[in-house]
Design a protein around this motif. Structure first.
Motif, PDB file in Angstrom:
ATOM      1  N   LEU A 174       0.822  -1.207   0.000  1.00 22.74           N
ATOM      2  CA  LEU A 174       0.000   0.000   0.000  1.00 22.74           C
ATOM      3  C   LEU A 174       0.861   1.263   0.000  1.00 22.74           C
ATOM      4  CD1 LEU A 174      -2.881  -0.981   2.459  1.00 22.74           C
ATOM      5  CD2 LEU A 174      -3.003  -0.759  -0.039  1.00 22.74           C
ATOM      6  N   MET A 175       1.927   1.255   0.764  1.00 22.62           N
ATOM      7  CA  MET A 175       2.801   2.431   0.792  1.00 22.62           C
ATOM      8  C   MET A 175       3.459   2.665  -0.562  1.00 22.62           C
ATOM      9  SD  MET A 175       4.586   2.106   4.563  1.00 22.62           S
ATOM     10  CE  MET A 175       5.667   3.516   4.258  1.00 22.62           C
ATOM     11  N   SER A 176       3.874   1.579  -1.223  1.00 24.90           N
ATOM     12  CA  SER A 176       4.532   1.735  -2.526  1.00 24.90           C
ATOM     13  C   SER A 176       3.563   2.235  -3.577  1.00 24.90           C
ATOM     14  CB  SER A 176       5.164   0.407  -2.965  1.00 24.90           C
ATOM     15  OG  SER A 176       4.180  -0.569  -3.276  1.00 24.90           O
ATOM     16  N   ARG A 177       2.276   1.800  -3.520  1.00 29.24           N
ATOM     17  CA  ARG A 177       1.292   2.289  -4.496  1.00 29.24           C
ATOM     18  C   ARG A 177       0.965   3.757  -4.218  1.00 29.24           C
ATOM     19  NH1 ARG A 177       2.939  -0.988  -7.857  1.00 29.24           N
ATOM     20  NH2 ARG A 177       4.488  -1.123  -6.208  1.00 29.24           N
ATOM     21  N   ARG A 178       0.868   4.134  -2.956  1.00 26.75           N
ATOM     22  CA  ARG A 178       0.575   5.529  -2.612  1.00 26.75           C
ATOM     23  C   ARG A 178       1.702   6.436  -3.080  1.00 26.75           C
ATOM     24  NH1 ARG A 178       1.628   8.455   2.105  1.00 26.75           N
ATOM     25  NH2 ARG A 178       2.168   6.582   3.321  1.00 26.75           N
ATOM     26  N   ALA A 179       2.941   5.970  -2.950  1.00 27.08           N
ATOM     27  CA  ALA A 179       4.087   6.782  -3.356  1.00 27.08           C
ATOM     28  C   ALA A 179       4.131   7.011  -4.862  1.00 27.08           C
ATOM     29  CB  ALA A 179       5.383   6.111  -2.890  1.00 27.08           C
ATOM     30  N   LYS A 180       3.505   6.107  -5.629  1.00 27.28           N
ATOM     31  CA  LYS A 180       3.529   6.241  -7.089  1.00 27.28           C
ATOM     32  C   LYS A 180       2.466   7.183  -7.628  1.00 27.28           C
ATOM     33  CE  LYS A 180       5.664   1.980  -8.711  1.00 27.28           C
ATOM     34  NZ  LYS A 180       5.553   0.876  -9.679  1.00 27.28           N
ATOM     35  N   LEU A 181       1.476   7.519  -6.806  1.00 28.63           N
ATOM     36  CA  LEU A 181       0.330   8.295  -7.292  1.00 28.63           C
ATOM     37  C   LEU A 181       0.491   9.751  -6.878  1.00 28.63           C
ATOM     38  CD1 LEU A 181      -2.384   8.104  -8.747  1.00 28.63           C
ATOM     39  CD2 LEU A 181      -3.455   7.640  -6.536  1.00 28.63           C
ATOM     40  N   THR A 182       0.655  10.633  -7.853  1.00 27.03           N
ATOM     41  CA  THR A 182       0.819  12.054  -7.559  1.00 27.03           C
ATOM     42  C   THR A 182      -0.538  12.730  -7.395  1.00 27.03           C
ATOM     43  OG1 THR A 182       0.770  12.690  -9.894  1.00 27.03           O
ATOM     44  CG2 THR A 182       2.929  12.081  -8.953  1.00 27.03           C
ATOM     45  N   PRO A 183      -0.582  13.888  -6.700  1.00 27.86           N
ATOM     46  CA  PRO A 183      -1.847  14.622  -6.591  1.00 27.86           C
ATOM     47  C   PRO A 183      -2.449  14.954  -7.953  1.00 27.86           C
ATOM     48  CG  PRO A 183      -0.231  15.494  -5.053  1.00 27.86           C
ATOM     49  CD  PRO A 183       0.498  14.512  -5.932  1.00 27.86           C
ATOM     50  N   GLU A 184      -1.603  15.289  -8.905  1.00 29.24           N
ATOM     51  CA  GLU A 184      -2.113  15.632 -10.236  1.00 29.24           C
ATOM     52  C   GLU A 184      -2.846  14.448 -10.858  1.00 29.24           C
ATOM     53  OE1 GLU A 184       1.186  18.325  -9.177  1.00 29.24           O
ATOM     54  OE2 GLU A 184       0.969  16.138  -9.194  1.00 29.24           O
ATOM     55  N   LEU A 185      -2.272  13.249 -10.747  1.00 24.11           N
ATOM     56  CA  LEU A 185      -2.922  12.064 -11.300  1.00 24.11           C
ATOM     57  C   LEU A 185      -4.221  11.752 -10.574  1.00 24.11           C
ATOM     58  CD1 LEU A 185       0.145   9.678 -11.834  1.00 24.11           C
ATOM     59  CD2 LEU A 185      -1.244  10.775 -13.607  1.00 24.11           C
ATOM     60  N   GLY A 226      -6.194  13.996  -9.329  1.00 24.41           N
ATOM     61  CA  GLY A 226      -7.132  15.102  -9.469  1.00 24.41           C
ATOM     62  C   GLY A 226      -7.206  15.989  -8.246  1.00 24.41           C
ATOM     63  N   LEU A 227      -6.108  16.056  -7.490  1.00 23.73           N
ATOM     64  CA  LEU A 227      -6.067  16.869  -6.271  1.00 23.73           C
ATOM     65  C   LEU A 227      -5.066  18.006  -6.436  1.00 23.73           C
ATOM     66  CD1 LEU A 227      -5.917  13.978  -3.629  1.00 23.73           C
ATOM     67  CD2 LEU A 227      -7.934  15.318  -4.292  1.00 23.73           C
ATOM     68  N   PRO A 228      -5.267  19.105  -5.733  1.00 24.14           N
ATOM     69  CA  PRO A 228      -4.272  20.190  -5.785  1.00 24.14           C
ATOM     70  C   PRO A 228      -2.975  19.758  -5.127  1.00 24.14           C
ATOM     71  CG  PRO A 228      -5.960  20.649  -4.128  1.00 24.14           C
ATOM     72  CD  PRO A 228      -6.433  19.454  -4.897  1.00 24.14           C
ATOM     73  N   ALA A 229      -1.862  20.076  -5.757  1.00 25.71           N
ATOM     74  CA  ALA A 229      -0.570  19.645  -5.231  1.00 25.71           C
ATOM     75  C   ALA A 229      -0.175  20.435  -3.993  1.00 25.71           C
ATOM     76  CB  ALA A 229       0.508  19.777  -6.300  1.00 25.71           C
ATOM     77  N   GLY A 230      -0.505  21.715  -3.966  1.00 23.60           N
ATOM     78  CA  GLY A 230      -0.147  22.536  -2.821  1.00 23.60           C
ATOM     79  C   GLY A 230       1.356  22.759  -2.748  1.00 23.60           C
ATOM     80  N   THR A 231       1.808  23.264  -1.628  1.00 24.91           N
ATOM     81  CA  THR A 231       3.241  23.536  -1.446  1.00 24.91           C
ATOM     82  C   THR A 231       3.715  22.867  -0.150  1.00 24.91           C
ATOM     83  OG1 THR A 231       2.731  25.606  -0.281  1.00 24.91           O
ATOM     84  CG2 THR A 231       3.106  25.743  -2.672  1.00 24.91           C
ATOM     85  N   GLY A 232       5.019  22.726  -0.077  1.00 24.41           N
ATOM     86  CA  GLY A 232       5.624  22.186   1.142  1.00 24.41           C
ATOM     87  C   GLY A 232       5.329  20.722   1.395  1.00 24.41           C
ATOM     88  N   ARG A 233       5.102  19.955   0.333  1.00 20.94           N
ATOM     89  CA  ARG A 233       4.840  18.526   0.514  1.00 20.94           C
ATOM     90  C   ARG A 233       6.123  17.824   0.947  1.00 20.94           C
ATOM     91  NH1 ARG A 233      -0.105  17.028  -1.625  1.00 20.94           N
ATOM     92  NH2 ARG A 233       0.489  14.832  -1.477  1.00 20.94           N
ATOM     93  N   ARG A 234       6.012  16.969   1.959  1.00 24.76           N
ATOM     94  CA  ARG A 234       7.174  16.250   2.477  1.00 24.76           C
ATOM     95  C   ARG A 234       7.111  14.754   2.199  1.00 24.76           C
ATOM     96  NH1 ARG A 234       7.316  18.076   8.611  1.00 24.76           N
ATOM     97  NH2 ARG A 234       5.075  17.703   8.321  1.00 24.76           N
ATOM     98  N   THR A 267       6.501  11.561  -0.833  1.00 21.19           N
ATOM     99  CA  THR A 267       6.450  11.196  -2.241  1.00 21.19           C
ATOM    100  C   THR A 267       5.066  10.626  -2.534  1.00 21.19           C
ATOM    101  OG1 THR A 267       8.798  10.662  -2.233  1.00 21.19           O
ATOM    102  CG2 THR A 267       7.485   9.778  -4.044  1.00 21.19           C
ATOM    103  N   GLY A 268       4.409  11.178  -3.526  1.00 18.40           N
ATOM    104  CA  GLY A 268       3.075  10.696  -3.843  1.00 18.40           C
ATOM    105  C   GLY A 268       2.017  11.339  -2.971  1.00 18.40           C
ATOM    106  N   LEU A 269       0.937  10.590  -2.710  1.00 18.68           N
ATOM    107  CA  LEU A 269      -0.175  11.123  -1.926  1.00 18.68           C
ATOM    108  C   LEU A 269       0.081  10.987  -0.430  1.00 18.68           C
ATOM    109  CD1 LEU A 269      -3.353   9.792  -3.801  1.00 18.68           C
ATOM    110  CD2 LEU A 269      -2.178  11.990  -4.068  1.00 18.68           C
ATOM    111  N   ARG A 270      -0.573  11.839   0.340  1.00 19.02           N
ATOM    112  CA  ARG A 270      -0.605  11.667   1.793  1.00 19.02           C
ATOM    113  C   ARG A 270      -1.652  10.609   2.143  1.00 19.02           C
ATOM    114  NH1 ARG A 270      -0.803  17.535   1.271  1.00 19.02           N
ATOM    115  NH2 ARG A 270       1.184  18.468   1.917  1.00 19.02           N
ATOM    116  N   ARG A 271      -1.529  10.044   3.343  1.00 22.46           N
ATOM    117  CA  ARG A 271      -2.543   9.092   3.801  1.00 22.46           C
ATOM    118  C   ARG A 271      -3.920   9.754   3.845  1.00 22.46           C
ATOM    119  NH1 ARG A 271       1.508   7.661   7.644  1.00 22.46           N
ATOM    120  NH2 ARG A 271       2.400   5.593   7.232  1.00 22.46           N
TER     121      ARG A 271
END
Length: 295
Positions: A11-22, A24-32, A34-38
């Motif tokens: 699950l962690m590896s799949r979450r890390a592969k999915l970007t906010p853009e993919l 459909g979420l705003p990327a925002g700033t200061g993300r710490r 890789t990929g989506l947050r939980r």
């Protein structure tokens, strides 16, 4: 079965592969991360952050099919990845994938004459049977000639994964070696999810993880895939380059065993080279080969 580590890392590896853009979420700033947050996965799956965090810690036993489907959609899993997630959940629940307890076969399917008759019916293509841990347990005549670099002179059952990662000859045989390596490990990952009690597969993973840095890195990626159908290139030591189409067929009488058939496009240079290989094989002194599985 306690497979929480596999669930967590998948699950962690799949979450890390999915970007906010993919997603459909705003990327925002200061993300710490890789990929989506939980929290973002939880929102997409319509579950609480606490509940999704529990799943990602590996506590997947008893989770409903609806929640698994929602998580699969949120993570944009493909069909193979989705099936792998459900396999992990069934294993955590102690439910065999087949719906019944697996039992050890009392006799190798390679000893069944009808299986060899079926293989030998393919006269213009390469046909083999492999088991869940990539042991090649039977060949047709052209298959034995084609896989001569894999078979070698040893008495050990030839194994596609062991050849891929431990035999230097594989880099000559597979022009697209890196692609083959990724495919090999991803199929092993999928099979490990389907049958987590396969001791022979566990032993093979342990051996390759110890002896191959590349295998260890690819195994840690938790990618999964099925074989199915496609096209591959080979560099055969006798006839040179071959571009072959492959189809994989499940052997329903032997769960976990598949027949893999390679053919060439009619009229192509590869088709002519397969015929040359068949002629070469017919001139070689051979004896009927029956392989017994080392399981």
């Amino acid at each position: 079965m306690d497979n929480r580590a596999d669930v967590r890392e998948f699950l962690m590896s799949r979450r890390a592969k999915l970007t906010p853009e993919l997603a459909g979420l705003p990327a925002g700033t200061g993300r710490r991360v890789t990929g989506l947050r939980r929290s973002e996965v939880a929102m997409l799956a319509d579950v609480s952050v606490e509940y999704y965090a529990k799943l990602e810690r590996g506590a997947i036993a008893g989770v409903s099919a609806g929640v698994l489907e929602a998580v699969a959609r949120a993570l944009q899993l493909d069909d193979t990845e989705r099936a792998h997630l459900f396999d992990l959940a069934r294993a955590a629940d102690g439910i065999p994938v087949s719906g019944r307890p697996r039992r050890r076969a009392t006799r190798s399917p390679a000893a069944r004459p009808s299986l060899h008759w079926a293989l030998e019916a393919f006269t213009e293509g390469v046909a083999i049977v492999r088991n869940a841990q990539s042991d090649v347990i039977a060949f047709n005549a052209l298959g034995r000639a084609f896989y001569a670099p894999l078979i070698g002179d040893g008495g050990r059952t030839p194994n596609l994964a062991r050849f891929q990662f431990l035999d230097p000859a594989s880099r000559d045989f597979y022009p697209d070696w890196d692609l083959f390596a990724n495919m090999c490990v991803a199929m092993m990952r999928a099979e490990a999810g389907r049958d987590p009690h396969n001791r022979a597969l566990q032993d093979l993973v342990g051996e390759l993880s110890t002896r191959s840095d590349t295998f260890r890195r690819l195994w840690a990626a938790h990618d999964v895939r099925t074989h199915g159908a496609g096209t591959k290139r080979f560099q055969h030591p006798v006839v040179g380059e071959l571009t072959l189409a492959y189809e994989e067929f499940a052997i329903t009488a032997e769960p976990g065993h598949v027949m893999l058939v390679y053919t060439a496009e009619p009229g192509s240079a590869s088709a002519e080279r397969l015929r040359l290989l068949a002629s070469w094989a017919a001139d070689q002194p051979t004896s009927r080969q029956t392989i017994t599985e080392d399981t």
